[in-house]
Design an enzyme around this catalytic site. Structure first.
Site, PDB file in Angstrom:
ATOM      1  CG  ASP A  91      74.988  77.040  74.469  1.00 49.99           C
ATOM      2  OD1 ASP A  91      74.242  78.010  74.622  1.00 49.99           O
ATOM      3  OD2 ASP A  91      74.853  76.200  73.550  1.00 49.99           O
ATOM      4  CE  LYS A 122      70.207  78.397  68.123  1.00 48.13           C
ATOM      5  NZ  LYS A 122      70.784  78.023  66.819  1.00 48.13           N
TER       6      LYS A 122
END
Lengths: 346, 270
Positions: free
Chosen positions: B125, B9
């Protein structure tokens, strides 16, 4: 009159949105069309438009320019490459520039409209034509026509009748137009502009003047609706097919224009009678319909013609294949009958 | 040559972990190449003592591909760790994913992809095929997930498992999940939770980096922890991580969790 068999149904497999739009924008003869994308998209369409033009005895070089994007333009965005291309094209002798987008520029999100909105000294009109969004050839035609129609301002109506969305790539495009012109003349109605077929950019300004728009095909209904809301012009959704279809077309045009169509219909009915009499030799033949056409309207028109001549249509062993083509007007029926005669008397 | 990629993340500490990992590996006398694969271009900054090095894409944009040489894009940082930043387009235009692909092709052409270990530090991502590039074509064979015990961080890690699973099923693919690195936020039972997550996705916890003020201090001094406070416990953590990664041979195809499974897992560690 051409008796050459037509390469029918350009809508097979849906086609590319970009090609559909180009079949419209390249017919604005004093404008240029920029294809914003890799070179190949322009090359491919140039070849297709040029070859189709030659097939229709039109030796016109389509005014296509590519923004010629390469990998770096994709990574960093293609907007500046487009601006440079518009700039260069606007210096040529063109009255307007159309900018058509391709799959890759809509994938990376180039803001084509914003680039077109800059000042170039000529009108620059964007048409969104990325094929991967699921649109077909027809959608491209419609989008281009609607974008072009957006340039024209509402003006006072006259008696003219516009022809909307001719299939510029079909082999019989001129014959079909001639037939509509003949029918309008029969009704005493003047023809307005061909939107868009071999048109000058300034002529688009006359688009809103017509009292009626005749669409080539029902797939153009969104265009008809757009013109109706913008200019208040009613429309008829298709060119006529078959004998009774042509008579109904005359009536419908007359009714919409609030004139008496009975005389014209009488003349047309008599003409159709003469044609059927000319082909009386085909009567009592046994035939089976063939050809690539599958739309019900064309089959209906063919069936009606066969019935009028007492041609028996069926799949008996003795039946001769006769071709079905999308025929426009009484003249289209006559052309088809010539082909049937060649087949039945072969 | 070992090629590893760190995914996780955004903001979870991939770049900090990558830089300290590269620094720790370099102490072992290894030739290390760290490649930042994020248009934000700050992966190698601590190795470069705060310097934002010119990116591959910047140079391609200003000079054209033909004029760019390896010397223009590869910079020696702390302890001779070689640093490259892929870079990308200006925010909001173009295609950053394609930029990563173009960077790899260029580095390939330069013959730059060599050394004992290549560390690929990839943006948060895997938003498109371009950012999966380090996992493809035989580049990074070992993928490490960086996560904390927070649900959204585990969620992102789980999503990356999906990408690894998809890519590893391809015939020639060598990409595998090599382990999970817990970069702790300091929540209770965090190590246990991340270890259990790792087990559930068919992997294991390869390293636990506790939360420590020295990381911020090192960053403010524009250095890796390894360089700024070499004797600290935190530096030792990175060295342990480096050792475990060098010895790690457990490569798996991950089994990503369904969202409710993931939520109930996190819930059970409250």
């Amino acid at each position: 009159m051409s008796l050459k068999a037509s390469p029918t149904l350009s809508s097979r497999s849906g086609g590319c949105t970009l090609t559909g739009a180009l079949s419209v924008t390249t017919h604005v003869r004093d404008a240029a069309s920029i294809i914003h994308g890799p070179k190949g998209c322009a090359h491919h369409n140039f070849s297709l438009l040029h070859a189709t033009g030659l097939d229709n005895d039109l030796a016109v070089i389509p005014a296509l320019v590519s923004s010629a994007l390469a990998e770096n333009d994709i990574v960093f965005g293609g907007e500046e490459a487009l601006a440079r291309t518009i700039q260069a094209v606007s210096l040529r002798d063109v009255s307007a520039v159309f900018v058509l987008s391709t799959c890759i520029v809509d994938t990376i999100g180039d803001d084509v409209e914003a680039v077109c909105a800059r000042e170039y000294g000529v009108p620059v009109i964007p048409v969104s034509t990325a094929g991967f969004l699921g649109g077909t050839f027809h959608d491209g035609v419609n989008k281009a026509l609607i974008s072009l129609a957006g340039i024209a301002q509402p003006i006072e109506h006259d008696r003219n009748v516009n022809i909307i969305g001719e299939m510029n790539l079909e082999y019989e495009v001129e014959e079909n137009y001639a037939e509509i012109l003949r029918l309008l003349t029969l009704l005493g109605l003047p023809a307005g502009i061909r939107f868009v077929h071999t048109l000058k950019f300034d002529e688009i300004g006359m688009l809103g003047a017509a009292q009626l728009n005749i669409l080539r095909d029902p797939s153009l209904v969104p265009v008809g609706e757009f013109l109706k809301s913008r200019f208040g012009t009613p429309y008829i959704s298709s060119f006529p097919h078959g004998l009774s279809g042509t008579l109904a077309f005359l009536k419908s045009v007359a009714d919409t224009c609030k004139i008496d169509g009975s005389r014209a219909m009488g003349i047309e009915r008599a003409l159709q009678g003469e044609i059927l009499a000319d082909f009386a030799d085909l009567g009592e033949s046994r035939a089976v319909f063939s050809g690539p056409v599958s739309d019900p309207v064309s089959f209906q028109a063919a069936q009606e013609t066969a019935d009028a001549l007492h041609i028996q249509v069926g799949k008996d062993s003795g039946s001769t294949p006769v071709p079905v083509h999308p025929v426009v007007g009484t003249a289209g029926v006559k052309r088809m009958l010539h082909r049937w005669r060649r087949a039945l008397h072969a | 040559m070992k090629q590893i990629a760190l995914y996780g993340k955004g903001g979870i500490g991939k770049s900090t972990t990558s830089a300290n990992l590269s620094a720790a590996l370099s102490e072992r006398g290894l030739d290390i190449l760290q490649i930042g694969c994020d248009p934000k271009r700050d992966s190698t900054r601590m190795l470069m003592h705060g310097r934002f090095i010119p990116t591959v894409m910047d140079l391609v944009r200003t000079q054209g591909d033909a004029a760019v040489t390896l010397a223009d894009v590869e910079f020696k940082g702390y302890n001779n760790v070689r640093c490259v930043e892929a870079g990308g387009p200006e925010p909001g235009v173009g295609c950053a994913g394609r930029g990563i692909i173009a960077t790899f092709q260029l580095l390939e052409k330069f013959g730059a992809l060599n050394g004992d270990v290549i560390v690929y530090d990839v943006l948060g991502d895997v938003v498109c095929g371009g950012f999966a590039m380090p996992m493809r074509e035989g580049y990074a064979q070992e993928i490490y997930l960086v996560t904390s015990g927070e649900l959204m961080s585990l969620y992102a890690a789980n999503n990356i498992c999906k990408a690894i699973k998809r890519l590893s099923s391809r015939v020639k693919s060598k990409c595998r999940l090599a382990g999970v690195i817990c970069n702790a936020k300091g929540q209770p039972r965090e190590e246990e939770l991340v270890a259990e997550f790792a087990r559930r996705v068919n992997s294991s916890l390869i390293g636990f980096i506790p939360r420590d003020r020295v990381v911020q201090l090192a960053e403010l001094n524009k250095k890796t922890v390894i360089e700024y406070e070499p004797a600290s416990a935190q530096a030792e953590c990175y060295r342990t991580l480096a050792l475990r990664i060098m010895e790690n041979t457990s490569l798996t195809i991950p089994t990503p969790l369904e969202i409710d499974e993931l939520e109930s897992l996190a819930y059970s560690f409250i």
